[in-house]
Design an enzyme around this catalytic site. Sequence first.
Site, PDB file in Angstrom:
ATOM      1  N   GLY A   1       0.837  -1.203   0.000  1.00 32.68           N
ATOM      2  CA  GLY A   1       0.000   0.000   0.000  1.00 32.68           C
ATOM      3  C   GLY A   1       0.866   1.244   0.000  1.00 32.68           C
ATOM      4  O   GLY A   1       2.099   1.150   0.051  1.00 32.68           O
ATOM      5  N   ASP A   2       0.217   2.406  -0.120  1.00 31.04           N
ATOM      6  CA  ASP A   2       0.917   3.704  -0.140  1.00 31.04           C
ATOM      7  C   ASP A   2       1.934   3.806  -1.267  1.00 31.04           C
ATOM      8  O   ASP A   2       2.953   4.487  -1.134  1.00 31.04           O
ATOM      9  CB  ASP A   2       1.624   3.977   1.207  1.00 31.04           C
ATOM     10  CG  ASP A   2       0.678   3.879   2.383  1.00 31.04           C
ATOM     11  OD1 ASP A   2      -0.436   4.397   2.259  1.00 31.04           O
ATOM     12  OD2 ASP A   2       1.059   3.285   3.407  1.00 31.04           O
TER      13      ASP A   2
ATOM     14  N   HIS B   1      -5.587   7.743   0.150  1.00 27.12           N
ATOM     15  CA  HIS B   1      -4.701   8.238  -0.891  1.00 27.12           C
ATOM     16  C   HIS B   1      -4.411   9.700  -0.600  1.00 27.12           C
ATOM     17  O   HIS B   1      -5.294  10.420  -0.176  1.00 27.12           O
ATOM     18  CB  HIS B   1      -5.417   8.270  -2.243  1.00 27.12           C
ATOM     19  CG  HIS B   1      -5.823   6.935  -2.741  1.00 27.12           C
ATOM     20  ND1 HIS B   1      -4.964   5.877  -2.816  1.00 27.12           N
ATOM     21  CD2 HIS B   1      -6.991   6.513  -3.235  1.00 27.12           C
ATOM     22  CE1 HIS B   1      -5.604   4.857  -3.335  1.00 27.12           C
ATOM     23  NE2 HIS B   1      -6.835   5.201  -3.583  1.00 27.12           N
TER      24      HIS B   1
HETATM   25  P1  GDP Z   1      -1.633   5.482  -2.165  1.00 28.23           P
HETATM   26  O1  GDP Z   1      -2.408   4.989  -1.027  1.00 28.23           O
HETATM   27  O2  GDP Z   1      -1.048   4.390  -2.978  1.00 28.23           O
HETATM   28  O3  GDP Z   1      -2.363   6.469  -2.993  1.00 28.23           O
HETATM   29  O4  GDP Z   1      -0.356   6.225  -1.597  1.00 28.23           O
HETATM   30  P2  GDP Z   1      -0.323   7.503  -0.650  1.00 28.23           P
HETATM   31  O5  GDP Z   1      -0.924   8.626  -1.363  1.00 28.23           O
HETATM   32  O6  GDP Z   1      -0.801   7.222   0.696  1.00 28.23           O
HETATM   33  O7  GDP Z   1       1.250   7.660  -0.494  1.00 28.23           O
HETATM   34  C1  GDP Z   1       2.048   8.093  -1.454  1.00 28.23           C
HETATM   35  C2  GDP Z   1       2.772   9.356  -0.982  1.00 28.23           C
HETATM   36  O8  GDP Z   1       3.763   9.677  -1.889  1.00 28.23           O
HETATM   37  C3  GDP Z   1       1.875  10.571  -0.915  1.00 28.23           C
HETATM   38  O9  GDP Z   1       2.310  11.391   0.138  1.00 28.23           O
HETATM   39  C4  GDP Z   1       2.090  11.234  -2.265  1.00 28.23           C
HETATM   40  O10 GDP Z   1       1.834  12.630  -2.258  1.00 28.23           O
HETATM   41  C5  GDP Z   1       3.524  10.968  -2.471  1.00 28.23           C
HETATM   42  N1  GDP Z   1       3.971  10.799  -3.846  1.00 28.23           N
HETATM   43  C6  GDP Z   1       3.371  10.177  -4.882  1.00 28.23           C
HETATM   44  N2  GDP Z   1       4.175  10.158  -5.951  1.00 28.23           N
HETATM   45  C7  GDP Z   1       5.332  10.769  -5.575  1.00 28.23           C
HETATM   46  C8  GDP Z   1       6.586  11.026  -6.221  1.00 28.23           C
HETATM   47  O11 GDP Z   1       6.822  10.675  -7.362  1.00 28.23           O
HETATM   48  N3  GDP Z   1       7.541  11.645  -5.475  1.00 28.23           N
HETATM   49  C9  GDP Z   1       7.351  12.036  -4.194  1.00 28.23           C
HETATM   50  N4  GDP Z   1       8.337  12.643  -3.551  1.00 28.23           N
HETATM   51  N5  GDP Z   1       6.189  11.789  -3.554  1.00 28.23           N
HETATM   52  C10 GDP Z   1       5.205  11.169  -4.236  1.00 28.23           C
END
Ligand code: GDP
Length: 423
Positions: free
Chosen positions: A11-12, A40
């Site tokens: 996840g995440d 998300h």
């Molecule tokens: P999800 O549950 O799969 O949608 O993942 P989350 O949103 O909880 O976690 C992903 C985190 O990584 C979030 O804080 C996003 O804003 C961040 N994020 C996503 N893509 C990137 C990236 O390419 N680079 C960085 N630095 N952060 C990212």
Amino acid sequence: MVKAIVGANWGDEGKGKITDMCAAESDIVVRFQGGSNAGHTIINDKGKFALHQLPSGVFHEDTLNIIANGVALNIEYLMKEIDIIKSAGIKFKLLISERAQVLLPHHVLLDEYEEERLGDKKFGSTKSGIAPFFADKYSKVGIQLWELYHKERLKERLKGMYEKINVQFKYLYNKPEIDYNEVYETLCGYAEIIKDNVADTAKILRDAVKEGKNILLEGQLGALKDTDHGIYPYVTSSSTLAGFAAVGAGIPPYAIENVTVITKAYSSAVGEGPFVSEVFGDEADQLRKKGGDSGEFGATTGRPRRVGWFDAVATRYGCEVQGATEVVMTCLDVLSYLDEIKVCTGYEFDGKEYKDFLTTENLYNAKPVYTTLEGWKTDIRGIESFDRLPQKAKEYVEFVENEIGVKISMVSNGPRRDEVLVR
Ligand code: GDP
């Protein structure tokens, strides 16, 4: 075209951002499993939002958002989420399946009481009531949304349900009993508020498939948290796999043509369970601070995430059980500070090296086998094409692609929607 966006790992992985991006071209965005227990993070021109139950299509006014039958519907939390999004001036279309089951107050309490009872042996539950909810669903005592509109029947069912639950509350947990009349009143209140959103969403989706509409199926958590194929019992209680989307949304399995699997350039996980390539101490603190858009802390729980090197064994497995047709790698920018980057390319266990994922106890006993690659040591945010990435960054992506055996079609180098490099 029907496309599923799902996670390869724990996840995440950054599914929210990719879903939000793809939602722009979708007629319908669907949540088909899970509940309010994960979220998300989406950053766009309207702000930064943590979505838990609302599909990521809510940021696109013309997109229809569906909370399908497979979701554990927490109406109270959903209403709060709707308020937050609406107060940011965002208008959206939302329908909820009449067959979605409703999360009830005792589910959350049971989660809490059970973790308390288990003490050291706890599962690291988010205490959102998800496991008790699915236990009730599959033992056929849960309440489907349509039942809220059959008042007498609802009252009878709740009465029967709480007779049993109250025995458990009183004698097993030594906790106060629940008055089913209160639950009944609350549910009747909710029924009134959401009545215009309730629909036969499976029928709507089947028709949309026939009409060739663009449908996005949005997964929560990742393959390694799948009830069957994940790190059982440290898994979630609903299937996180693209294959389940057919059931959780009510569409034909063959309709899902594209399975886009998201993975991060390193590993992160919340909760308990084996994590072969996990790192600790300063190494972990540094990665955790650099990670995500503001550090690796769970979108729903705020818990610090466990972090580690990219696990090619786990991710290849994750891609296989998801049936990946393409992979998106997020958070490549996070690794820019490192001189050397490790990738876990095997598990050493019982004197042998394994390339395949193992069952839980064997994972606990497995040691990571690493391949070390050179870092690129330069900030890559702001770079707008894959070709312009530093050579070492491209080599890292190519190495991972080779290991997992699925094409990496996009790489993301920043949390914003537009920070994606198409290959
Ligand atoms: P999800 O549950 O799969 O949608 O993942 P989350 O949103 O909880 O976690 C992903 C985190 O990584 C979030 O804080 C996003 O804003 C961040 N994020 C996503 N893509 C990137 C990236 O390419 N680079 C960085 N630095 N952060 C990212």
